[in-house]
Write a protein that holds these residues in place. Structure first.
Motif, short mmCIF file in Angstrom:
data_model
loop_
_atom_site.label_atom_id
_atom_site.label_comp_id
_atom_site.label_asym_id
_atom_site.label_seq_id
_atom_site.Cartn_x
_atom_site.Cartn_y
_atom_site.Cartn_z
N GLU A 217 0.83 -1.22 0.00
CA GLU A 217 0.00 0.00 0.00
C GLU A 217 0.85 1.26 0.00
OE1 GLU A 217 -2.45 -3.22 1.92
OE2 GLU A 217 -0.38 -2.56 2.00
N LEU A 218 1.99 1.22 0.70
CA LEU A 218 2.88 2.39 0.73
C LEU A 218 3.83 2.37 -0.47
CD1 LEU A 218 3.76 4.96 2.16
CD2 LEU A 218 5.12 3.59 3.74
N GLU A 219 4.25 1.18 -0.86
CA GLU A 219 5.16 1.06 -2.01
C GLU A 219 4.54 1.57 -3.32
OE1 GLU A 219 8.26 0.44 -2.61
OE2 GLU A 219 8.96 -0.22 -0.65
N LYS A 220 3.21 1.60 -3.38
CA LYS A 220 2.57 2.09 -4.62
C LYS A 220 2.87 3.57 -4.85
CE LYS A 220 -2.00 3.49 -3.01
NZ LYS A 220 -3.36 3.12 -2.72
N TYR A 221 3.34 4.27 -3.80
CA TYR A 221 3.73 5.68 -3.94
C TYR A 221 5.20 5.84 -4.33
CZ TYR A 221 -0.62 6.92 -1.47
OH TYR A 221 -1.94 7.07 -1.09
N ARG A 222 5.90 4.73 -4.60
CA ARG A 222 7.36 4.79 -4.82
C ARG A 222 7.75 5.81 -5.89
NH1 ARG A 222 12.33 2.31 -4.17
NH2 ARG A 222 11.52 1.03 -2.50
N GLU A 223 7.01 5.86 -6.98
CA GLU A 223 7.35 6.80 -8.06
C GLU A 223 7.27 8.25 -7.56
OE1 GLU A 223 5.62 7.61 -12.42
OE2 GLU A 223 5.70 5.47 -11.90
N GLN A 224 6.19 8.57 -6.82
CA GLN A 224 6.02 9.92 -6.28
C GLN A 224 7.12 10.23 -5.25
OE1 GLN A 224 1.62 9.29 -5.63
NE2 GLN A 224 1.85 11.43 -5.02
N ILE A 225 7.40 9.22 -4.41
CA ILE A 225 8.42 9.39 -3.37
C ILE A 225 9.79 9.64 -4.01
CG2 ILE A 225 9.67 8.18 -1.50
CD1 ILE A 225 6.89 6.81 -0.85
N THR A 226 10.10 8.88 -5.05
CA THR A 226 11.37 9.06 -5.77
C THR A 226 11.48 10.47 -6.32
OG1 THR A 226 11.41 6.70 -6.32
CG2 THR A 226 12.84 8.13 -7.62
N ALA A 227 10.39 10.96 -6.88
CA ALA A 227 10.37 12.33 -7.43
C ALA A 227 10.63 13.36 -6.32
CB ALA A 227 9.04 12.61 -8.12
N GLN A 228 10.06 13.11 -5.13
CA GLN A 228 10.27 14.01 -3.99
C GLN A 228 11.73 14.00 -3.54
OE1 GLN A 228 8.32 16.20 -2.39
NE2 GLN A 228 6.61 15.79 -3.76
#
Length: 407
Positions: free
Chosen positions: A234-245
């Motif tokens: 559920e949290l890993e699905k944000y990986r792309e956004q997190i990487t951009a941050q």
């Protein structure tokens, strides 16, 4: 391990047996810079060592940089929060780049850090410095006025944090003006910030040549109590956004190399808010958890990305692939006694019998009376778990909060 003279010579700032063991088993030469109480241990175990008092800041502070330079050291790595500034000062000399020291100040002072993030276009909450209790009361009232609270409505909390301490140390949550009276005067000045509703998580990112070499997302179950890696799906699905941050953060803080440990909030609508960033290993033995699931040593990873002599090929070959190469999930729980008086350590049966339970580092109590926990307090030791399913592990870590380890 045989040391390669063509690779970097590294200074470890601070004391960590796990970091020293990692350095012993790595192909770089190293030296430990630690307070003089470490001298006997280092002599006994043949550990290369230079004494230094990190609390002493005076006219002679440049000496440590000059000493390390004379020895041929290439770079200094901070092992905990209080050595970040020292690493910045030393590396600005060793790498002949004065900006590195200025950068380390930004990574130590939470108010400067938030301003720099804001200038870089990164979302942060409302924040201000407080020099006394009146400042805190004013900020609490202003934040709730901004949120259009009416008389009688419960206040939105504000958070107080020490400017330059690690993790939860000095962290307080204030909801009413009465609670402000409980803050000792010696804790000021502090950083005040508005409460961010959302899912809080941490990141460990190893950076080489200004690019992310490996990015781990650590999932908090309860802040100050428990964490596991890698994060749940559920949290890993944000990986792309997190990487951009993280890429935005690297750019905002001009980070070329090293390890960063930022904390973020993701809100229900998927927006990312920056909490803070540290330039040192995380707490709660996350490095050890990473080794448990990925097999690489995170201290060696830091030595690799800090070393100016490391090649891109060497860095790429060192790291596994995030998430897919992880062998299950590893987590730990920080135990704090729930009773005011305790006489012995007793691991709960349901904890010890659980198939995910691995080990603990708890010791018998030295005193029977448990000191009252101020702010988040400090745990008495960690309990380690590992298993195949993120949700089972998350529920298990949450369950530990209701159990007594000290009776």
């Amino acid at each position: 391990m045989q040391k390669d003279p063509n690779k970097g010579y590294i200074a470890l700032l601070g004391w960590s047996l796990n970091a020293i063991e990692a350095a012993e088993n790595f192909d770089r030469r190293y030296i430990v810079v630690a307070p003089d109480w470490a001298e006997d241990y280092c002599q006994k175990h043949d550990i290369p060592y230079v004494p230094w008092n990190f609390e002493r800041l005076n006219d002679r502070s440049i000496e440590i940089a000059e000493t390390l330079k004379e020895k041929g050291v290439d770079v200094a790595i901070p092992l905990y929060e209080e050595t970040v500034e020292w690493a910045g000062a030393i590396n600005s000399v060793l790498l002949d780049n004065p900006r590195i020291y200025g950068q380390s100040l930004l990574l130590r002072d939470k108010a400067l850090m938030k301003r720099r993030a804001q200038l870089g276009g990164i979302r942060v909450g409302i924040f201000e410095e407080a020099h006394d209790k009146d400042d805190v009361v004013r900020f609490l009232k202003r934040v709730n006025q901004t949120l259009l609270k009416l008389d009688g409505d419960p206040n939105d909390p504000i958070h107080l944090k020490a400017f330059d301490k690690a993790g939860c140390l000095g962290h307080r949550v204030i909801r009413t003006p009465d609670e402000v009276d409980t803050i000792p005067d010696e804790e000021f000045p502090v950083l005040m910030e508005s409460h961010l509703d959302g899912w809080e998580f941490a990141v460990e990112a190893w950076i080489h040549d200004g690019k992310i070499a490996f990015l781990n997302i650590s999932e908090y179950v309860t802040l100050g109590y428990s964490v596991f890696v890698p994060a749940s799906p559920e949290l890993e699905k944000y990986r792309e956004q997190i990487t951009a941050q993280i890429e935005k953060l690297i750019k905002a803080f001009d980070i070329e190399f090293g390890l960063i440990h930022p904390e973020y909030f993701v809100t229900s609508d998927g927006e990312m808010y920056f909490g803070e960033v540290a330039y040192r290993p995380p707490g709660f033995k996350v490095f050890e958890l990473l080794e448990r699931v990925y097999g690489f040593n995170a201290y060696q990873a830091s030595m690799l990305v800090f070393d100016p002599k490391s090649t891109k090929e060497e860095v790429a070959a060192f790291f596994p692939k995030e998430v897919v190469d992880a062998d299950g999930f590893a987590g730990c729980f920080g135990v704090y006694p729930r009773r005011r008086v305790v006489s012995r350590l007793e691991i709960p049966e349901e904890t010890e019998d659980h198939p995910y339970f691995e080990s603990h580092e708890l010791t018998s109590p030295v005193e029977e009376t448990v000191t009252k926990r101020t702010a988040f307090g400090t745990h008495w030791g960690l309990v380690y778990f590992k298993g195949e399913d993120a949700h089972t592990l998350r529920d298990l870590l949450k369950r530990q909060e209701d159990l007594d380890f000290y009776v």
